[in-house]
Design an enzyme around this catalytic site. Structure first.
Site, short mmCIF file in Angstrom:
data_model
loop_
_atom_site.label_atom_id
_atom_site.label_comp_id
_atom_site.label_asym_id
_atom_site.label_seq_id
_atom_site.Cartn_x
_atom_site.Cartn_y
_atom_site.Cartn_z
N HIS A 188 -0.21 0.78 -3.62
CA HIS A 188 -0.43 1.72 -2.51
C HIS A 188 0.57 2.89 -2.50
O HIS A 188 1.54 2.90 -1.75
CB HIS A 188 -0.50 1.03 -1.15
CG HIS A 188 0.52 -0.05 -0.88
ND1 HIS A 188 1.89 0.13 -1.01
CD2 HIS A 188 0.36 -1.33 -0.44
CE1 HIS A 188 2.51 -0.98 -0.66
NE2 HIS A 188 1.60 -1.88 -0.32
N HIS B 92 -2.65 5.81 6.30
CA HIS B 92 -1.56 5.48 5.38
C HIS B 92 -1.06 6.69 4.60
O HIS B 92 0.11 6.72 4.20
CB HIS B 92 -2.02 4.38 4.42
CG HIS B 92 -2.02 3.01 5.02
ND1 HIS B 92 -3.01 2.59 5.88
CD2 HIS B 92 -1.14 1.99 4.90
CE1 HIS B 92 -2.74 1.35 6.26
NE2 HIS B 92 -1.62 0.96 5.69
N ASP C 267 -6.56 -2.52 1.06
CA ASP C 267 -5.40 -3.27 1.55
C ASP C 267 -5.75 -3.89 2.90
O ASP C 267 -4.92 -4.00 3.81
CB ASP C 267 -4.17 -2.36 1.68
CG ASP C 267 -2.86 -3.14 1.79
OD1 ASP C 267 -2.84 -4.31 1.37
OD2 ASP C 267 -1.88 -2.60 2.33
N ASN D 59 3.28 4.58 0.11
CA ASN D 59 3.67 3.58 1.10
C ASN D 59 4.62 2.56 0.49
O ASN D 59 4.40 2.08 -0.62
CB ASN D 59 2.43 2.89 1.66
CG ASN D 59 1.57 3.84 2.48
OD1 ASN D 59 1.82 4.06 3.66
ND2 ASN D 59 0.58 4.44 1.84
N ALA D 60 5.67 2.21 1.25
CA ALA D 60 6.68 1.24 0.83
C ALA D 60 7.40 1.68 -0.44
O ALA D 60 7.63 0.89 -1.35
CB ALA D 60 6.07 -0.14 0.65
N GLU E 160 1.41 -10.03 -3.99
CA GLU E 160 2.23 -8.91 -3.53
C GLU E 160 3.52 -9.49 -2.96
O GLU E 160 3.59 -9.85 -1.79
CB GLU E 160 1.46 -8.10 -2.49
CG GLU E 160 2.14 -6.81 -2.09
CD GLU E 160 1.38 -6.06 -1.01
OE1 GLU E 160 1.75 -4.92 -0.72
OE2 GLU E 160 0.41 -6.63 -0.47
#
Length: 509
Positions: free
Chosen positions: A246, A372, A394, A249-250, A143
């Site tokens: 994910h 999350h 995660d 998220n991000a 990642e």
């Protein structure tokens, strides 16, 4: 009396199917070979029946759970390597041996962005690994560090890089031998299942050019830690990306004019791109006395009514009226005066200006810990594309079902704060992975979405296996697959875990 054979039958149990249903059926497996067998062929062709029968008392016999993104557990961090290979391997073994208590029988160790010299060493160590009593480590998930600064999350900004030389930049950083073709990479492995996943941002310089080459080498490319627009994200999928890291998220949040990465869940395979113009076909084409054949191709040249799509440039929050496209082709035709206002939708059909490019919506990961992503967001994503949903943890190194809340050491002088299933960096509100277990994600998912438990199980077994291309061996109850099982009660709690036909963990009374 003949010696007992190695066939075992699970009876009085519910088996999750690949469509998400649960059926009451026996399952046979060969304990010696560690594989599931076809009961019909074994009985009628081999003339054998199991000498051992295990009554599961109406509980669920699921394929073992698969976690494709896990950063560590039980005090060991896959991203930390101090040069001691033996200590690192012991850490791998520790996680593999203990994670089975959560129902996980296969996992993909994940390393986050770090100093570039460590990648070749760590990735070389993260080859497929297992012991007779442990879960299987399937390979690795890198990642970063080819991610966007704006969506770096807990990743160290000083280590982020671009890929000016395309795939050469990836090979230089990760190690060329770690990105070799599948056959070469697995040559020295001890299993026929090997997985490599790279999470990167396709908008970062050079990344898009590398996706196709890496995919052909057997590397699974995942879009994540990115600010990619819808167009860039779609192009990444067309280049070979098959996963979203994910979800929610991000990455940019969903916007109706540019849904970005999240919008891939609703992407239409019938559009060559998100910006393909809409064409409208009249009830009767010119020169026809009756309705055309439903199989007749539709093109812009023979379409009587054409509607131009508005400019896709991003401007003010509210576009001017004349820049806003009509909501339906019917309305557009009515406004142009080319169709009577009494026309019905049945008189209109939509066509494409050209044959669509091949496009398959990617799989997407979700951390279903209630932290999350809001339960409503989880349900929204699953409703949009259930076949692509993959549950992950995660999880960070402090994952341990028995660990108390409080402050815990991480790395580089930083510390975690654990509050239930919430994990964030001390002194910030930045989420830093999770401490939720995958079996709890399954239970949460069923509760958040309202889907049956069998569907939730599918998202942690068959879907990740299919994404990785290993559904003939893992995540399934097909004959010939590995006899990796987790026995769950009807509420989804783990009762026992089996690896290659051997019981490796059992809940204490």
């Amino acid at each position: 009396m003949s010696a007992p054979n190695s066939l075992v039958c699970f009876t009085n149990c519910l088996l999750p199917q690949e469509d998400g249903s649960l059926i009451e059926k026996d399952l046979w497996f060969d304990e010696r070979r560690g594989v599931i067998v076809d009961a019909q062929k074994t009985f009628f062709v081999r003339k054998q029946r199991p000498d051992t029968v295990i009554d599961l008392q109406g509980n669920i016999l699921s394929p073992g759970l698969i976690d494709i993104q896990i950063n560590g557990a039980y005090g060991f961090d896959f991203s930390v390597f101090d040069g001691d290979e033996e200590a690192y391997k012991k850490g791998m073994e520790l996680i593999a041996e203990k994670i089975v208590e959560t129902g996980v029988t296969s996992l993909v160790p994940t390393i986050i962005t770090q100093e570039k010299s460590l990648y070749p060493k760590i990735l070389h160590l993260l080859r497929p690994f297992s012991t007779p009593t442990s879960a299987s480590l399937l390979g690795w998930h890198a990642e970063g560090p080819f991610i966007d600064m704006a969506k770096r999350g807990a990743h160290a900004p000083s280590f982020l890089v671009s890929a000016p030389d395309g795939v050469k930049s990836f090979e230089s950083l990760y190690g060329e031998e770690n990105l070799a073709d599948d056959e070469d990479w697995l040559m020295n492995g001890n299993t026929d299942v090997g997985v490599r996943i790279i999470t990167a941002a396709p908008e970062v310089t050079g990344v898009m050019d590398a996706i196709n080459v890496l995919s052909k080498k057997g590397v699974l490319f995942s879009i994540g830690h990115s600010i990619a627009t819808s167009e860039i994200a779609t192009n990444a999928v067309k280049h070979g990306a098959r996963l979203i890291t994910h979800l929610f998220n991000a990455m940019p949040q969903l916007h109706h004019r540019d849904p970005s990465i999240i919008g891939l869940l609703g992407a239409s395979p019938h559009l060559a791109s998100p910006f393909t113009p809409i064409t409208v076909k009249p009830l009767f084409a010119s020169g026809e006395s009756g309705p055309p054949s439903p199989r007749s191709p539709i093109s812009r040249s023979n379409s009587k009514f054409a509607v131009s799509k508005a400019s896709t440039g991003v401007g003010s929050e509210a576009f001017d009226d004349f820049d806003t496209p009509p909501q339906t082709p019917v309305l557009a035709a009515m406004r142009s005066g080319k169709l009577g206002k009494s026309a019905s939708i049945s008189q209109i059909s939509l066509g494409q200006s050209e044959a669509p490019a091949e496009f398959t919506r990617p799989f997407y990961e979700m951390i279903v810990d209630g932290v999350h992503s809001h339960p409503n967001s989880v349900r929204l994503a699953y409703s949009a594309y259930p076949e692509g949903c993959i549950l992950i943890t995660d999880a960070m190194k402090i994952l341990d079902p028995n660990l108390s809340d409080g402050i815990h050491e991480w790395r580089d002088g930083k510390r975690f704060v654990k509050e239930g299933d919430k994990l964030y960096l001390e002194g910030t509100n930045t989420l830093a992975g999770s401490v939720v277990t995958l079996d709890k994600c399954v239970r949460n998912f069923s509760r958040f979405t309202g889907c049956p438990l069998g569907e939730a199980i599918k998202c942690a077994t068959f879907n990740p296996a299919k994404c990785l291309g290993i559904e003939n061996k893992k995540g399934t109850l097909r004959p010939g697959a590995h006899a990796d099982f987790v026995v769950l009660d009807r509420q989804g709690h783990v009762l026992s875990t089996w690896v290659k036909g051997k019981k490796v963990w059992m809940k204490k009374d």
